[in-house]
Design a protein around this motif. Structure first.
Motif, PDB file in Angstrom:
ATOM      1  N   SER A   1     -14.643  58.958  -8.447  1.00  0.00           N
ATOM      2  CA  SER A   1     -15.988  59.032  -7.563  1.00  0.00           C
ATOM      3  C   SER A   1     -17.189  59.159  -8.295  1.00  0.00           C
ATOM      4  CB  SER A   1     -15.997  59.941  -6.291  1.00  0.00           C
ATOM      5  OG  SER A   1     -16.209  61.172  -6.921  1.00  0.00           O
ATOM      6  N   TRP A   2     -18.260  58.870  -8.039  1.00  0.00           N
ATOM      7  CA  TRP A   2     -19.473  58.721  -8.582  1.00  0.00           C
ATOM      8  C   TRP A   2     -19.871  60.158  -9.075  1.00  0.00           C
ATOM      9  CZ3 TRP A   2     -24.601  60.359  -8.081  1.00  0.00           C
ATOM     10  CH2 TRP A   2     -25.461  59.622  -8.827  1.00  0.00           C
ATOM     11  N   GLN A   3     -19.532  61.200  -8.442  1.00  0.00           N
ATOM     12  CA  GLN A   3     -19.742  62.704  -8.700  1.00  0.00           C
ATOM     13  C   GLN A   3     -18.884  63.320  -9.647  1.00  0.00           C
ATOM     14  OE1 GLN A   3     -22.726  63.186  -8.167  1.00  0.00           O
ATOM     15  NE2 GLN A   3     -23.189  63.855  -6.093  1.00  0.00           N
ATOM     16  N   GLY A   4     -17.995  62.487 -10.287  1.00  0.00           N
ATOM     17  CA  GLY A   4     -17.003  62.969 -11.138  1.00  0.00           C
ATOM     18  C   GLY A   4     -15.921  63.892 -10.557  1.00  0.00           C
TER      19      GLY A   4
ATOM     20  N   LEU B   1      -5.334  62.223   2.038  1.00  0.00           N
ATOM     21  CA  LEU B   1      -5.844  62.750   0.914  1.00  0.00           C
ATOM     22  C   LEU B   1      -5.152  63.858   0.285  1.00  0.00           C
ATOM     23  CD1 LEU B   1      -7.998  62.580  -1.193  1.00  0.00           C
ATOM     24  CD2 LEU B   1      -9.512  64.102   0.005  1.00  0.00           C
ATOM     25  N   MET B   2      -4.394  63.471  -0.696  1.00  0.00           N
ATOM     26  CA  MET B   2      -3.527  64.347  -1.288  1.00  0.00           C
ATOM     27  C   MET B   2      -4.036  65.507  -1.922  1.00  0.00           C
ATOM     28  SD  MET B   2      -0.534  63.123   0.106  1.00  0.00           S
ATOM     29  CE  MET B   2       0.560  63.975  -0.626  1.00  0.00           C
ATOM     30  N   ARG B   3      -4.828  65.124  -2.892  1.00  0.00           N
ATOM     31  CA  ARG B   3      -5.387  66.155  -3.920  1.00  0.00           C
ATOM     32  C   ARG B   3      -6.712  65.456  -4.476  1.00  0.00           C
ATOM     33  NH1 ARG B   3      -3.020  70.013  -5.762  1.00  0.00           N
ATOM     34  NH2 ARG B   3      -0.683  69.188  -5.324  1.00  0.00           N
ATOM     35  N   THR B   4      -7.718  66.462  -4.709  1.00  0.00           N
ATOM     36  CA  THR B   4      -8.886  66.258  -5.229  1.00  0.00           C
ATOM     37  C   THR B   4      -9.228  67.234  -6.570  1.00  0.00           C
ATOM     38  OG1 THR B   4     -10.046  65.460  -3.350  1.00  0.00           O
ATOM     39  CG2 THR B   4     -11.430  65.985  -5.221  1.00  0.00           C
ATOM     40  N   TRP B   5      -9.312  66.291  -7.774  1.00  0.00           N
ATOM     41  CA  TRP B   5      -9.438  67.207  -9.001  1.00  0.00           C
ATOM     42  C   TRP B   5     -11.114  67.060  -9.259  1.00  0.00           C
ATOM     43  CZ3 TRP B   5      -5.434  63.856  -8.638  1.00  0.00           C
ATOM     44  CH2 TRP B   5      -4.318  64.158  -8.704  1.00  0.00           C
ATOM     45  N   ARG B   6     -11.732  68.001  -9.678  1.00  0.00           N
ATOM     46  CA  ARG B   6     -12.762  68.047 -10.412  1.00  0.00           C
ATOM     47  C   ARG B   6     -12.832  68.507 -11.610  1.00  0.00           C
ATOM     48  NH1 ARG B   6     -17.982  67.079  -8.633  1.00  0.00           N
ATOM     49  NH2 ARG B   6     -19.633  68.107  -9.906  1.00  0.00           N
ATOM     50  N   GLY B   7     -12.878  67.530 -12.841  1.00  0.00           N
ATOM     51  CA  GLY B   7     -12.732  68.221 -14.222  1.00  0.00           C
ATOM     52  C   GLY B   7     -13.577  69.338 -14.402  1.00  0.00           C
TER      53      GLY B   7
ATOM     54  N   GLN C   1     -19.025  67.452 -19.268  1.00  0.00           N
ATOM     55  CA  GLN C   1     -19.636  66.049 -20.140  1.00  0.00           C
ATOM     56  C   GLN C   1     -18.974  65.126 -19.521  1.00  0.00           C
ATOM     57  OE1 GLN C   1     -22.395  66.071 -21.462  1.00  0.00           O
ATOM     58  NE2 GLN C   1     -22.794  68.277 -22.451  1.00  0.00           N
ATOM     59  N   LYS C   2     -17.561  65.169 -19.082  1.00  0.00           N
ATOM     60  CA  LYS C   2     -16.734  64.062 -18.875  1.00  0.00           C
ATOM     61  C   LYS C   2     -17.265  63.581 -17.391  1.00  0.00           C
ATOM     62  CE  LYS C   2     -12.596  64.626 -21.467  1.00  0.00           C
ATOM     63  NZ  LYS C   2     -11.069  65.073 -21.369  1.00  0.00           N
ATOM     64  N   ARG C   3     -17.679  64.525 -16.608  1.00  0.00           N
ATOM     65  CA  ARG C   3     -18.137  64.102 -15.205  1.00  0.00           C
ATOM     66  C   ARG C   3     -19.100  63.354 -15.163  1.00  0.00           C
ATOM     67  NH1 ARG C   3     -17.381  69.882 -13.896  1.00  0.00           N
ATOM     68  NH2 ARG C   3     -19.241  70.123 -13.618  1.00  0.00           N
ATOM     69  N   LYS C   4     -20.141  63.145 -16.406  1.00  0.00           N
ATOM     70  CA  LYS C   4     -21.294  62.299 -16.146  1.00  0.00           C
ATOM     71  C   LYS C   4     -20.893  60.809 -16.560  1.00  0.00           C
ATOM     72  CE  LYS C   4     -24.231  65.969 -17.690  1.00  0.00           C
ATOM     73  NZ  LYS C   4     -25.020  66.599 -18.671  1.00  0.00           N
ATOM     74  N   HIS C   5     -19.614  60.669 -17.061  1.00  0.00           N
ATOM     75  CA  HIS C   5     -19.105  59.160 -17.457  1.00  0.00           C
ATOM     76  C   HIS C   5     -17.948  58.644 -16.632  1.00  0.00           C
ATOM     77  CE1 HIS C   5     -21.650  59.402 -21.153  1.00  0.00           C
ATOM     78  NE2 HIS C   5     -21.530  60.684 -21.192  1.00  0.00           N
TER      79      HIS C   5
ATOM     80  N   LEU D   1       0.700  64.943 -10.737  1.00  0.00           N
ATOM     81  CA  LEU D   1       0.279  64.810  -9.245  1.00  0.00           C
ATOM     82  C   LEU D   1       0.903  65.948  -8.345  1.00  0.00           C
ATOM     83  CD1 LEU D   1       0.461  61.135  -9.058  1.00  0.00           C
ATOM     84  CD2 LEU D   1      -1.158  62.494  -9.993  1.00  0.00           C
ATOM     85  N   ASP D   2       1.858  66.495  -8.614  1.00  0.00           N
ATOM     86  CA  ASP D   2       2.436  67.512  -7.603  1.00  0.00           C
ATOM     87  C   ASP D   2       1.518  68.861  -7.869  1.00  0.00           C
ATOM     88  OD1 ASP D   2       4.288  65.862  -6.775  1.00  0.00           O
ATOM     89  OD2 ASP D   2       5.801  66.560  -8.156  1.00  0.00           O
ATOM     90  N   SER D   3       1.509  69.406  -8.912  1.00  0.00           N
ATOM     91  CA  SER D   3       0.760  70.571  -8.962  1.00  0.00           C
ATOM     92  C   SER D   3      -0.737  70.492  -9.023  1.00  0.00           C
ATOM     93  CB  SER D   3       1.365  71.398 -10.219  1.00  0.00           C
ATOM     94  OG  SER D   3       1.123  70.652 -11.293  1.00  0.00           O
ATOM     95  N   GLY D   4      -1.291  69.482  -9.580  1.00  0.00           N
ATOM     96  CA  GLY D   4      -2.596  69.095  -9.780  1.00  0.00           C
ATOM     97  C   GLY D   4      -3.319  69.984 -10.933  1.00  0.00           C
ATOM     98  N   VAL D   5      -2.196  70.260 -11.854  1.00  0.00           N
ATOM     99  CA  VAL D   5      -2.670  70.709 -13.307  1.00  0.00           C
ATOM    100  C   VAL D   5      -2.862  69.723 -14.304  1.00  0.00           C
ATOM    101  CG1 VAL D   5      -1.766  72.383 -14.934  1.00  0.00           C
ATOM    102  CG2 VAL D   5      -1.201  72.848 -12.444  1.00  0.00           C
ATOM    103  N   LEU D   6      -3.959  70.312 -14.990  1.00  0.00           N
ATOM    104  CA  LEU D   6      -4.026  69.072 -16.312  1.00  0.00           C
ATOM    105  C   LEU D   6      -2.980  69.374 -17.406  1.00  0.00           C
ATOM    106  CD1 LEU D   6      -5.910  67.155 -17.746  1.00  0.00           C
ATOM    107  CD2 LEU D   6      -7.095  69.186 -18.751  1.00  0.00           C
TER     108      LEU D   6
END
Length: 638
Positions: free
Chosen positions: A244-247, A259-265, A269-273, A300-305
């Motif tokens: 999404s536009w908001q990172g 909606l299974m999962r949402t990540w916010r990095g 800095q990455k969220r701006k691009h 995708l299962d755990s949502g972990v980077l």
């Protein structure tokens, strides 16, 4: 005037700061070559990595990677410019995109025919193949997304997606099999707001998923915050990922719309691009997100980077290996291959369409590595840099390679064409052709380079390299599978499909025969540096025998995996052997001390070829699937 100058200087300072943040002071290496094409608007690498497409004011040109010489040109009408173009997954078709008043023209080209096949009104968003083999083109035209199927000059529209209230479509992506299409929207009400209020605009914007088989809308998904910046569909059509536009990274299940999962990095800095690419793993258990600085791998299962990998040129395209163990990604001509489990970078050359089994050879000085591709080309690589030096084209069928001892000639034997071609390595020009009356198998130059031994079914023939004269032939009893000269040139050995190894003198007379079980065929033959020992790789073991007496010195095996190939270093007492089918193993043995080193417990895939560099610096191993050539420095294996 003074304030104008200050504004310009301030803008320049801001851009310099942004540029320093994006790429760092020394993160991008200096270009190896500069190519001039006038005005260039778009660049793309072909799916096999062998060609670079350059689009601009002069039309579209296709360059061979490595030599950077034009191979094809597609000139456009004088008033048109190739501002953008898209390549089909198979690499045969491409679309050029040209502005026309308030719209766009998409022209479909067939690379094989080198001709324009169709024109469509609208801006091309993506290409895919339908189950029937037709080319599917997704277009954006007048706030609508249309999907057309194109077969030569015939075309038909299979889907049209329009606005959803104040939200209009602006982006679309096909699934890997071309069956599903995901369409992203943005809300026009956003444009009516002052810029400082747009960040607080949180009205959900839709993403729709369509089944192109019956034109049915599968699901409508709601993206918070303005619009979807990047989309991806899993290969099985089960999941849709959206940035999404908001990172934020969102994952939906298509069947339920949940909606299974949402990540916010975590990196602000990455969220701006906007990510350069989103790619699902083959099993849909992970998602790769490409950035200007590298690639992130989310579970995708755990949502972990799971991994955060960096590259000097960013990642604008990425791909998983079929088994999901490796991730390849890169940009601007730099390709990396990572092992997902460890996160380590695998030093690998990729041959685009893949390498044929058993065709990896070092030049005598160790500078070049020759390999073959599935389309009959021979690729010459610079070992120290990984750069393609040149392509040698015009072959068909299974190929065998052998470098002349002086390194200036590469012999290429074709089983299907029944001939051996000599290529000048420095110029890439053909040097000579040896014609035969039977398929060409294994090749070997004599140590002084004056003769070439050529296996052809059950016959071994010796040719004079300078004159092209046939010196003698020797008839075996079974198909010949391996040929080797002793370092002193006193013997030439060949192995057969029935496990028999025969030793001949330079005049073609039989000197000695080594018998094995008739169920074991000979994979590879090699001599020790002093010529006193012959190493024989059968399908289940590697034997070392005395040349004069035939006495067995030792025998090695790799449990139940069998042997695919074997190599003996000439400057050091090292033996490398490998085998397996779906899971392979590589062993390096120090012949002086008897120490055995297993470089890795298991490779996923098949080891096809093993070669030592003649100068004693490298060990090369080709691995399928994936077409990788892995290189080890010998000092790391000691």
């Amino acid at each position: 005037m003074k304030s104008w100058v200050l504004q310009v200087l301030g803008l320049a300072y801001l851009l310099a700061c942004l540029g320093g943040w994006m790429i760092g002071p020394s993160s991008v290496p200096a270009p190896r070559r500069a190519l001039g094409f006038g005005v260039v608007h778009s660049l793309a690498f072909s799916p096999d990595g062998q060609y670079l497409w350059v689009g601009g004011s002069g039309g579209v040109q296709v360059l061979a990677v490595g030599t950077w010489t034009p191979t094809q040109a597609f000139p456009l009408a004088p008033i048109w410019t190739a501002y953008e173009f898209k390549l089909s997954p198979c690499g045969r078709f491409f679309c050029t995109i040209h502005p026309l008043r308030r719209s766009w023209i998409t022209t479909v080209w067939d690379q094989e025919k080198q001709a324009r096949v169709n024109q469509l009104i609208g801006k091309c968003l993506g290409l895919a193949r339908s189950p029937t083999g037709a080319l599917r083109v997704a277009l954006l035209e007048q706030e609508r997304v249309e999907v057309w199927e194109v077969v030569d000059s015939w075309r038909t529209r299979v889907l049209e997606v329009g606005p959803e209230g104040s939200a209009v479509p602006y982006f679309a992506v096909f699934s890997a099999d071309g069956r599903f299409l995901a369409v992203g929207y943005y809300d026009t009400e956003l444009l009516k707001l002052p810029s400082e209020e747009r960040y607080r605009f949180d009205k959900p914007v839709p993403v729709t998923v369509w089944d192109l088989q019956d034109g049915r809308r599968v699901v409508t998904l709601g993206v918070p915050h303005l619009k979807a910046e990047a989309l991806a569909i899993s290969s099985d059509g089960r999941f849709v990922a959206c940035w999404s536009w908001q990172g934020e990274l969102h994952l939906w299940e298509v069947a339920t719309g949940k909606l299974m999962r949402t990540w916010r990095g975590s990196d602000p800095q990455k969220r701006k691009h906007v990510p350069r690419c989103l790619v699902f793993a083959p099993d849909a258990q992970a998602l790769a997100v490409g950035w200007d600085s590298g690639v992130d791998l989310w579970d995708l299962d755990s949502g972990v980077l799971r991994l955060a990998l960096t590259t000097p040129a960013g990642v604008d395209r990425a791909a998983f290996s079929p088994d999901g163990r490796f991730l390849a990604g890169g940009g601007y001509g730099i390709l990396f291959v990572w092992e997902i489990a460890s996160g380590e970078t695998v030093y690998a050359f990729t041959g685009g369409r893949g390498f044929d089994p058993g065709t990896v050879e070092f030049s005598p000085d160790g500078r070049l590595l020759a390999s073959t591709t599935a389309d009959g080309a021979v690729v010459l690589w610079d070992v120290s840099t990984g750069v393609v030096v040149r392509y040698l084209r015009g072959h068909t069928g299974f190929l065998w390679l052998a470098f002349h001892p002086q390194g200036h000639i590469l012999a290429v034997g074709s089983y299907e064409e029944r001939m051996v071609r000599f290529w000048n390595v420095e110029t890439g020009e053909p040097h000579r052709v040896f014609l035969k009356d039977r398929p060409v198998g294994a090749l070997a130059f004599s140590p002084d380079g004056r003769e070439l031994a050529v296996a052809g079914e059950q016959t071994l023939s010796l040719w004079d390299v300078e004159s092209g004269e046939l010196l003698w032939t020797y008839e075996g009893s079974q198909e010949i599978t391996a040929v080797a000269f002793s370092p002193d040139g006193r013997f030439v050995a060949f192995g057969q499909h029935d496990g028999v190894v025969q030793l001949l003198n330079p005049t073609g007379q039989l000197v000695h025969t080594f018998q094995h079980d008739s169920r074991l065929w000979i994979r590879r033959l090699a001599f020790s540096a002093d010529g006193e020992t012959i190493f024989i790789a059968t399908t289940n073991a590697v034997e070392a025998r005395e040349v004069r007496t035939g006495k067995l010195r030792f025998s090695l095996s790799l449990s139940s995996r069998g042997i695919k190939d074997m190599a003996v270093a000439q400057l050091e007492p090292l033996l490398a052997m490998g085998g397996g089918t779906f899971f392979s193993q590589l062993m390096v043995m120090n012949l002086a001390s008897g120490k055995r080193l297993y470089t890795r417990e298991e490779f996923h895939g098949t080891i096809d070829a093993i070669r030592f560099c003649p100068k004693g610096q490298w060990l090369a191993v080709s691995l399928e699937p994936g077409g990788h050539v892995l290189l080890w420095a010998l000092e790391d294996l000691r």
